[in-house]
Design a protein around this motif. Structure first.
Motif, PDB file in Angstrom:
ATOM      1  N   SER A 256      53.880  58.761  42.135  1.00 39.44           N
ATOM      2  CA  SER A 256      52.834  58.257  40.893  1.00 39.44           C
ATOM      3  C   SER A 256      52.344  57.250  41.364  1.00 39.44           C
ATOM      4  O   SER A 256      53.070  55.851  40.379  1.00 39.44           O
ATOM      5  N   PRO A 257      51.170  57.099  41.210  1.00 38.18           N
ATOM      6  CA  PRO A 257      50.793  55.035  40.881  1.00 38.18           C
ATOM      7  C   PRO A 257      51.579  55.106  39.197  1.00 38.18           C
ATOM      8  O   PRO A 257      51.263  53.952  38.958  1.00 38.18           O
ATOM      9  N   ALA A 258      51.315  55.931  38.438  1.00 33.25           N
ATOM     10  CA  ALA A 258      52.052  55.643  37.208  1.00 33.25           C
ATOM     11  C   ALA A 258      52.996  54.668  37.161  1.00 33.25           C
ATOM     12  O   ALA A 258      53.620  54.369  36.076  1.00 33.25           O
ATOM     13  N   TRP A 259      53.883  54.971  37.931  1.00 30.01           N
ATOM     14  CA  TRP A 259      54.937  54.424  37.594  1.00 30.01           C
ATOM     15  C   TRP A 259      55.215  52.842  37.574  1.00 30.01           C
ATOM     16  O   TRP A 259      55.063  51.665  37.546  1.00 30.01           O
ATOM     17  N   ALA A 260      54.136  52.283  38.946  1.00 29.63           N
ATOM     18  CA  ALA A 260      53.549  51.017  38.921  1.00 29.63           C
ATOM     19  C   ALA A 260      52.184  51.046  38.041  1.00 29.63           C
ATOM     20  O   ALA A 260      52.624  49.726  37.685  1.00 29.63           O
ATOM     21  N   VAL A 261      51.895  51.552  36.904  1.00 27.71           N
ATOM     22  CA  VAL A 261      51.041  50.972  36.134  1.00 27.71           C
ATOM     23  C   VAL A 261      51.789  51.217  35.462  1.00 27.71           C
ATOM     24  O   VAL A 261      51.772  50.318  33.920  1.00 27.71           O
ATOM     25  N   GLY A 262      52.864  51.563  34.574  1.00 23.90           N
ATOM     26  CA  GLY A 262      54.074  51.255  33.638  1.00 23.90           C
ATOM     27  C   GLY A 262      55.009  50.123  33.944  1.00 23.90           C
ATOM     28  O   GLY A 262      55.075  49.710  33.353  1.00 23.90           O
ATOM     29  N   PHE A 263      55.020  49.887  35.258  1.00 28.99           N
ATOM     30  CA  PHE A 263      55.698  48.774  35.577  1.00 28.99           C
ATOM     31  C   PHE A 263      55.895  47.327  34.982  1.00 28.99           C
ATOM     32  O   PHE A 263      55.554  46.484  34.823  1.00 28.99           O
ATOM     33  N   GLN A 264      53.940  47.701  35.686  1.00 23.40           N
ATOM     34  CA  GLN A 264      52.681  46.656  35.338  1.00 23.40           C
ATOM     35  C   GLN A 264      52.325  45.618  34.199  1.00 23.40           C
ATOM     36  O   GLN A 264      52.830  44.834  34.133  1.00 23.40           O
ATOM     37  N   GLY A 271      54.132  38.015  31.250  1.00 23.03           N
ATOM     38  CA  GLY A 271      53.933  36.574  32.297  1.00 23.03           C
ATOM     39  C   GLY A 271      54.116  36.957  33.355  1.00 23.03           C
ATOM     40  O   GLY A 271      53.535  36.003  34.500  1.00 23.03           O
ATOM     41  N   ALA A 272      54.653  37.821  34.327  1.00 22.34           N
ATOM     42  CA  ALA A 272      54.520  37.537  35.747  1.00 22.34           C
ATOM     43  C   ALA A 272      53.057  38.864  36.155  1.00 22.34           C
ATOM     44  O   ALA A 272      51.763  38.992  35.422  1.00 22.34           O
ATOM     45  N   VAL A 273      52.978  38.628  37.515  1.00 21.04           N
ATOM     46  CA  VAL A 273      52.042  38.467  38.505  1.00 21.04           C
ATOM     47  C   VAL A 273      52.167  40.193  38.792  1.00 21.04           C
ATOM     48  O   VAL A 273      52.609  40.075  39.733  1.00 21.04           O
ATOM     49  N   CYS A 274      51.364  40.661  38.911  1.00 18.93           N
ATOM     50  CA  CYS A 274      51.585  42.422  39.335  1.00 18.93           C
ATOM     51  C   CYS A 274      50.214  43.223  39.183  1.00 18.93           C
ATOM     52  O   CYS A 274      49.376  43.071  38.413  1.00 18.93           O
ATOM     53  N   HIS A 275      49.637  43.530  40.465  1.00 20.30           N
ATOM     54  CA  HIS A 275      48.420  43.997  40.933  1.00 20.30           C
ATOM     55  C   HIS A 275      48.510  45.533  41.629  1.00 20.30           C
ATOM     56  O   HIS A 275      49.316  45.610  41.820  1.00 20.30           O
ATOM     57  N   VAL A 276      48.096  46.198  41.306  1.00 18.95           N
ATOM     58  CA  VAL A 276      48.331  47.984  41.471  1.00 18.95           C
ATOM     59  C   VAL A 276      46.828  48.048  41.926  1.00 18.95           C
ATOM     60  O   VAL A 276      45.514  47.935  41.050  1.00 18.95           O
ATOM     61  N   LYS A 277      47.583  48.942  43.211  1.00 12.83           N
ATOM     62  CA  LYS A 277      46.158  49.726  43.457  1.00 12.83           C
ATOM     63  C   LYS A 277      46.477  51.024  43.659  1.00 12.83           C
ATOM     64  O   LYS A 277      47.246  51.478  44.021  1.00 12.83           O
ATOM     65  N   TYR A 278      45.623  51.955  43.475  1.00  7.54           N
ATOM     66  CA  TYR A 278      45.777  53.606  43.339  1.00  7.54           C
ATOM     67  C   TYR A 278      44.048  53.841  44.060  1.00  7.54           C
ATOM     68  O   TYR A 278      42.693  53.054  43.450  1.00  7.54           O
ATOM     69  N   THR A 283      41.642  46.333  43.514  1.00  8.51           N
ATOM     70  CA  THR A 283      41.755  45.150  42.872  1.00  8.51           C
ATOM     71  C   THR A 283      41.260  43.559  43.654  1.00  8.51           C
ATOM     72  O   THR A 283      40.765  43.750  44.685  1.00  8.51           O
ATOM     73  N   LYS A 284      41.527  42.937  42.481  1.00 10.32           N
ATOM     74  CA  LYS A 284      40.339  42.000  42.402  1.00 10.32           C
ATOM     75  C   LYS A 284      41.131  40.820  43.834  1.00 10.32           C
ATOM     76  O   LYS A 284      42.007  40.141  43.547  1.00 10.32           O
ATOM     77  N   GLY A 285      40.299  40.317  44.551  1.00 14.88           N
ATOM     78  CA  GLY A 285      40.717  39.038  45.502  1.00 14.88           C
ATOM     79  C   GLY A 285      41.971  40.158  47.310  1.00 14.88           C
ATOM     80  O   GLY A 285      41.755  39.153  48.099  1.00 14.88           O
ATOM     81  N   TYR A 286      41.779  41.286  46.913  1.00 14.73           N
ATOM     82  CA  TYR A 286      42.912  41.770  47.872  1.00 14.73           C
ATOM     83  C   TYR A 286      42.308  43.001  48.567  1.00 14.73           C
ATOM     84  O   TYR A 286      42.205  44.211  47.621  1.00 14.73           O
ATOM     85  N   ASP A 287      42.852  43.176  49.536  1.00 12.56           N
ATOM     86  CA  ASP A 287      41.991  44.685  49.921  1.00 12.56           C
ATOM     87  C   ASP A 287      43.496  45.525  49.807  1.00 12.56           C
ATOM     88  O   ASP A 287      42.750  46.723  49.853  1.00 12.56           O
ATOM     89  N   ASP A 288      44.333  45.364  50.754  1.00 15.32           N
ATOM     90  CA  ASP A 288      45.489  45.749  50.381  1.00 15.32           C
ATOM     91  C   ASP A 288      47.180  45.362  49.960  1.00 15.32           C
ATOM     92  O   ASP A 288      46.728  44.776  50.065  1.00 15.32           O
TER      93      ASP A 288
END
Length: 304
Positions: A256-264, A271-278, A283-288
């Motif tokens: 589930s993307p919920a893992w990624a959302v929680g981590f993000q 202060g880290a850079v973290c993008h999440v796509k589902y 995501t702005k600037g990146y297709d995938d």
């Protein structure tokens, strides 16, 4: 809701039914154990030094998980598939913290590539890490623990924590990761406070800082479980066949993307850079995830 998966595009290095290319350097040992091996695919054109994507395989059963080199060779990017000692190996050796075998080897493999980059015409200052599902955990660990070695980290449909409490906060009822902490999931949840020092030592979410390598997560389904999956298979003649399969609750929960959302949320707070796509959440600037890797490795100059 139906989700189309192009199976060959992610899990195997297969392009339109073609056989995966043979590594330029196969089964190169980075340690003494039989499972400490890497395969190196160097672009056939160009003089280098080439940036490289290091992709991790299984953490329970020893394996290398290749990605399609045709996504990266046109951009002058090498691809390296990594096999590590597994938690099965650690359990057989009666190691107290089985996840240590996996993550120590991940760190060793990356350092080995960096130290020997000149041998394979690689740029040691432009190294991306990645993995799918279980294979993303070692990539995230190195990207958070030793960001000076890494340009970026790519995580596909993954589980970014071994903290049993956090994973159930993100995905209620999910059980994953045992015997990473040397016990069953149920026991790790009961003993979580006692095991917290071990969790903080190894789990990427507890190692986050503003210095962590930029991270990109992608999931092929959304925050709501789809009814089924449509797998698109391509034979050697290029003929496409769609196969409809039900999606089990467990398969959805562990991917589930919920893992990624929680981590993000934790990453951004640190202060880290973290993008999440589902689906429905671009995501702005990146297709995938693949576009992220290519842009990160080709748009940056070498680190000082």
């Amino acid at each position: 809701m139906r989700i189309c998966l192009l199976i060959a595009a992610f899990a195997m290095a297969v392009a339109h039914g073609a056989e995966p290319p043979k590594p330029t350097h196969a089964d190169v040992p980075y340690g003494a154990h039989a499972h400490q091996l890497i395969d190196i695919h160097v672009p056939p054109k160009g003089e280098g030094p080439f940036p490289a994507l290091i992709w991790f395989g299984g953490i329970w059963k020893a394996s290398k998980h290749a990605v399609d080199v045709n996504r990266f060779f046109p951009h002058g990017i090498a691809v390296i598939a990594v096999e590590v000692r597994t938690m099965e190996d650690a359990t057989a050796d009666k190691v107290k913290e089985p996840i240590s075998y996996v993550l120590e080897d991940a760190m060793s493999a990356v350092k080995f590539v960096v130290e020997n980059a000149e041998r394979w015409k690689l740029d040691p200052k432009r190294i991306a890490l990645g993995g799918g599902s279980q294979g993303a955990l070692p990539a995230l660990y190195v990207g958070c623990q030793a960001p000076e070695l890494v340009t970026c980290v790519a995580a596909y449909r993954c589980q970014p924590t071994i903290d049993p409490k956090r994973m159930q906060e993100w995905v209620p009822g999910v059980q994953w990761g045992a015997p990473a902490l040397g016990c069953s999931f149920e026991e790790s949840l009961k003993r979580r406070d006692e095991l917290l020092p071990v969790i903080k030592k190894w789990s990427p979410d507890w190692l986050l800082s503003q210095n962590a390598a930029p991270m990109y997560f992608e999931n092929e389904w959304g925050m709501t479980k789809p009814e089924d999956i449509v797998e698109t298979k391509i034979d050697t003649n290029g003929k496409k066949t769609e196969v409809h399969k039900p999606l089990t609750q467990n398969n959805y929960d562990v991917h589930s993307p919920a893992w990624a959302v929680g981590f993000q949320k934790l990453a951004l707070a640190a202060g880290a850079v973290c993008h999440v796509k589902y689906p429905g959440h671009p995501t702005k600037g990146y297709d995938d995830i693949w576009n992220f890797i290519v842009k990160q490795l080709t748009s940056q100059t070498s680190k000082p």
